[in-house]
Every structure is written in structure tokens, then in C-alpha cells.
Scaffold this active site. Structure first.
Site, PDB file in Angstrom:
ATOM      1  CG  HIS A   1      38.978  41.358  38.108  1.00 10.86           C
ATOM      2  ND1 HIS A   1      39.102  40.395  39.085  1.00 10.86           N
ATOM      3  CD2 HIS A   1      37.648  41.517  37.908  1.00 10.86           C
ATOM      4  CE1 HIS A   1      37.899  39.976  39.458  1.00 10.86           C
ATOM      5  NE2 HIS A   1      37.003  40.649  38.771  1.00 10.86           N
TER       6      HIS A   1
ATOM      7  CG  ASP B   1      39.827  39.672  34.936  1.00 14.71           C
ATOM      8  OD1 ASP B   1      40.865  39.218  35.458  1.00 14.71           O
ATOM      9  OD2 ASP B   1      39.846  40.532  34.033  1.00 14.71           O
TER      10      ASP B   1
ATOM     11  CG  HIS C   1      53.062  54.489  62.844  1.00 17.72           C
ATOM     12  ND1 HIS C   1      53.095  55.684  62.173  1.00 17.72           N
ATOM     13  CD2 HIS C   1      52.695  53.562  61.942  1.00 17.72           C
ATOM     14  CE1 HIS C   1      52.745  55.489  60.911  1.00 17.72           C
ATOM     15  NE2 HIS C   1      52.496  54.203  60.741  1.00 17.72           N
TER      16      HIS C   1
ATOM     17  CE1 TYR D   1      44.184  33.616  53.121  1.00 19.59           C
ATOM     18  CE2 TYR D   1      45.295  34.383  51.139  1.00 19.59           C
ATOM     19  CZ  TYR D   1      44.199  34.381  51.970  1.00 19.59           C
ATOM     20  OH  TYR D   1      43.114  35.144  51.642  1.00 19.59           O
TER      21      TYR D   1
ATOM     22  CD  GLU E   1      41.233  39.635  26.202  1.00 16.68           C
ATOM     23  OE1 GLU E   1      41.180  39.755  24.958  1.00 16.68           O
ATOM     24  OE2 GLU E   1      40.418  40.161  26.986  1.00 16.68           O
TER      25      GLU E   1
END
Ligand SMILES: [Zn+2]
Ligand SMILES: [Zn+2]
Length: 442
Positions: A142, A147, A289, A345, A421
Site C-alpha cells: 500500500h 489502506d 525504441h 483519467y 498514523e
């Protein structure tokens, strides 16, 4: 409904909430009571949010494979008594919480997928998971912090479910798979969630989401009205020349020199042709390439790159100019070129009016000095699809330890991406307060 399981929280929430309600002045309205109840309940949630986050962190799953995470989420939401729909866009979970009074509908979204990154963070719950990705064995981590998004939204669901009688309206919880994109041929993520009815019955009036970010300290919340995150489109250009001996270039058509001119020519689209004071845009070639030996001019060269824009009109315009530039340069060399632009997006656009209205809520939650007006960012995010449907705001929540220099913090997607956290309770309270404030009327 897991009445027994949540009994202690309900009891604690009710009794402490009751005390706070009693302590408030007599004229304090329902809104203030709800805000106070919410903070009391959120404080109780904090250790649970961290425990969920660590569990999910240790068991990361790539996009469209989030079965364990989705099962954990669905079980939790069902235990709260919510109406839960699973298997939306493969592993997505959509749940509805009806408040005790009539009112608007707010949607909250968390993404659930991890990345093919081998974790290098020294924590007891570090991921050791390995899987196959594009035919290779990879670690799974994550590394973008999804998470934490899941854990925060699980906590918010519990906070709000426990005070639903105080909510004038409905809350929709959207746990979405595959934000990070998928291998070719697979569909998923926000766009697919919408196709499969994530915003139907009831349709939200507004949508909110948060992303944890290494560029802010834990405790801080970042916002930006209008275009916030870029649209990301990929291009593949194949230049067709005519193979020849490297010593005899006049006998062929050289796609390497042509491709080189195309690389430089394309840079003038952003620097010379686009109105740079309107919005920035970026065009980067990431791979070239062609050929396999010093003395053979090859037949073809392939260029692969990315375009980042903050305005849908400019996005369409660059698409046209790119094709024109490539075709013109190829023709000038006697070569031809195929241009394939793969739409990613759209631009993530925070509704300006709604963003302005929520700033006081953010300041109340995080403290005025912790709410930052931030610059737009060039990564992309499929939250943009939700914001195309209804007014929405996507926010950044800081997770870098306050003592760490932000310029030295490992970025999202790094194997060293680290989450302080203490930022998670701020993120969870932000979502919960935004919901309550929106339902009561901003
Ligand atoms: Zn990411
Ligand atoms: Zn992310």
C-alpha cells in the site's frame, strides 16, 4: 446487526455525547450537538482505525483483486446495519446509511487497491505479499496509502451509523477498487463503479474524498478549488521509415532522426502554442525504441509518453496539435507515423463554490493553521469521474511525521512511503464533519 459487538461503543458514545449535549448552552442547536457527538465518537474510533489500517497494510491487494479488503469492509458495514451492495465493479462495496431525518445525500469514497511495489519500511505490519504482475513476480504494498483511506472510511461509517438519528439525510459509502489503473484489457475503478450504479438510488448531492500525501505533515489538510489534479493521457507514436544500411542513409528513410525531430517538435506544443497563463500542461516522452545495431537504420521507431493537463478544452486541443505536429514532421522526412492517444483519467476539478463553503469546517476540524491552500498537482486520480457527476471536493491529508523535512519524505508510490498514523484521525474527522455539516446545510 452486531448490537452486541458495538454495544460498548454505543453506550460510551451515548453517555459521553449526552454529557456534552447537557453541557452545551441551551440555545445550541442540533448541528452543534451532532458535531460534539461526532468528535466524542471519533476519538473512540481512533485505535480501531489504526488496527484496520495495519491489518489491510499487511494484506495488500492489487486492483480488481481486493477480495479480502472488500470482505472486511462489507462485514463491517453490515454489522453497522447499513444496506450493503458488494461486487460493484468486481470488488467494490457501496453502502447506504439513512439518517433519522429527511435531507440531502452525501457520498464518501475510499479506494482500496495497492501497488506492485516491494515494501522497504521497517514496521511490524510491513507487507511481505508477492504476486504476479505483467508476467513478473512483484512485491505488493500500500505505497499510495489506500489502506488508510479504507480504514478511515470504515471508522467514519461507524461514527455516523452510531448517531444516525441525528443525521438529516443519507450517507453513501463507496469503497472502490483499482484506482491505480489496470493491466491492458481490464476495466475497473471509479468509471466502472459509476457504470454499475454506484451513484444510483439514491443519487448523491455531493461527494467528498481524501487522499493521504507525503507532501503534508500529519495534522495538516490541503485543499484547492477548481482544477486540482491533472488529466493523464498516454500516447504511442510509431514512426515508419525505410530500413537501410547505416552507411547509405539516402537509400532509406531514417525513422530515428525523424523521431528525434518529433520529440523536439512536440515540446513546442506546450512552450509555444498553448496559452501557458491559463493552465499548465506537460508532455513527456518516457521511452524511445528502435533499431538493434550501430550500422543499420531501422524500419520503425516507437515513442511512448504522457500528457498532463488541467483543462478539458486544452486537453482536446493538445490531442489535435500532437497529431498535426507528428504528421507534419513525418511527412517532411518522407516517413509516416501512427499516433495512438489512450485517454486516462479526466482532470480532477473541485467544485469552487462547495470548496469555499467547506473551508470553515476544515479549519474547525484541523485548526486554522493546519488547513493549507495547496498548489495543483500533476498526478491524476479517478475521483475525477465522481466530480463529473455531482459537485465534489477531493482533499489531501498529511501523513509525514511533523519532525520530518517534507522535501526528504519518501513520496507516495515509493517503497519507503511512510504513514504517521496520527494523521488518520484528522482525515476521518474531516470526512465525518464534512458530512454532518453538509447534511445540516453549509
Ligand atoms: Zn497512487
Ligand atoms: Zn492513490
Amino acid at each position: 446487526m452486531g448490537k452486541r459487538h458495538f454495544g460498548w461503543i454505543l453506550a460510551l458514545g451515548t453517555s459521553v455525547g449526552g454529557l456534552i449535549a447537557a453541557a452545551l448552552p441551551a440555545h445550541a442547536g442540533d448541528r452543534e450537538t451532532a458535531q460534539a457527538t461526532l468528535d466524542t465518537r471519533a476519538a473512540v474510533e481512533q485505535p480501531k482505525i489504526i488496527a484496520w489500517r495495519r491489518d489491510i497494510h499487511e494484506h495488500p491487494e492489487l486492483g480488481n483483486q481486493e477480495t479480502r479488503t472488500a470482505a472486511l469492509v462489507a462485514k463491517h458495514l453490515k454489522s453497522l446495519g447499513l444496506e450493503v451492495r458488494t461486487g460493484v465493479a468486481k470488488t467494490g462495496v457501496v453502502a447506504v446509511l439513512k439518517g433519522g431525518k429527511p435531507g440531502p445525500v452525501v457520498a464518501l469514497r475510499a479506494d482500496m487497491d495497492a501497488l506492485p511495489v516491494a515494501e522497504q519500511v521497517d514496521v511490524p505490519f510491513a507487507s511481505k505479499v508477492k504476486t504476479q504482475y505483467n508476467g513478473q513476480e512483484v512485491g505488493v504494498m500500500h505505497a499510495c496509502g489506500h489502506d488508510t483511506h479504507v480504514a478511515m472510511l470504515m471508522g467514519v461509517a461507524e461514527v455516523l451509523a452510531g448517531m444516525k438519528d441525528q443525521l438529516p439525510g443519507t450517507v453513501k459509502f463507496i469503497f472502490q477498487p483499482a484506482e491505480e489503473g489496470l493491466p491492458k484489457g481490464e476495466v475497473g475503478g471509479a468509471e466502472q463503479m459509476l457504470k454499475e450504479g454506484a451513484f444510483d438510488n439514491p443519487k448523491p448531492d455531493a461527494v467528498f474524498g481524501v487522499h493521504v500525501i507525503s507532501t503534508l505533515h500529519a495534522g495538516d489538510v490541503g485543499y484547492r478549488p477548481g482544477p486540482f489534479m491533472a488529466a493523464a493521457d498516454e500516447f504511442v507514436i510509431t514512426v515508419h521509415g525505410k530500413q537501410s544500411h547505416g552507411a547509405l542513409p539516402w537509400t532509406g528513410v531514417d525513422p530515428i532522426v525523424t523521431a528525434s525531430q518529433i520529440v523536439l517538435g512536440m515540446q513546442t506544443i506546450e512552450s509555444r502554442q498553448m496559452e501557458v497563463i491559463k493552465e499548465p500542461s506537460i508532455l513527456s516522452v518516457g521511452s524511445i525504441h528502435g533499431g538493434n545495431r550501430n550500422n543499420i537504420i531501422p524500419d520503425t521507431v516507437t515513442l511512448n509518453g504522457t500528457i498532463r493537463t488541467f483543462d478539458e478544452g486544452m486537453r482536446a486541443d493538445i490531442d489535435k496539435r500532437l497529431r498535426r505536429t507528428v504528421a507534419g514532421i513525418a511527412e517532411s522526412a518522407g516517413a509516416t507515423a501512427d499516433v495512438d492517444i489512450i485517454k486516462g483519467y479526466p482532470v480532477t476539478i473541485n467544485n469552487p463554490e462547495l470548496t469555499a463553503k467547506i473551508v470553515p469546517t476544515l479549519q474547525r476540524v484541523a485548526g486554522k493553521e493546519h488547513v493549507k491552500l495547496i498548489d495543483k498537482v500533476t498526478p491524476s486520480e479517478d475521483f475525477s469521474f465522481y466530480e463529473q457527476q455531482v459537485p465534489g471536493v477531493y482533499l489531501f491529508v498529511g501523513i509525514t511525521p511533523p519532525e520530518t523535512d517534507l522535501s526528504k519524505a519518501a513520496s507516495n508510490h515509493s517503497p519507503k512511503f511512510f504513514v504517521d498514523e496520527s494523521g488518520l484521525i484528522v482525515g476521518a474527522r474531516t470526512l465525518a464533519h464534512l458530512t454532518v455539516d453538509y447534511l445540516y446545510g453549509l
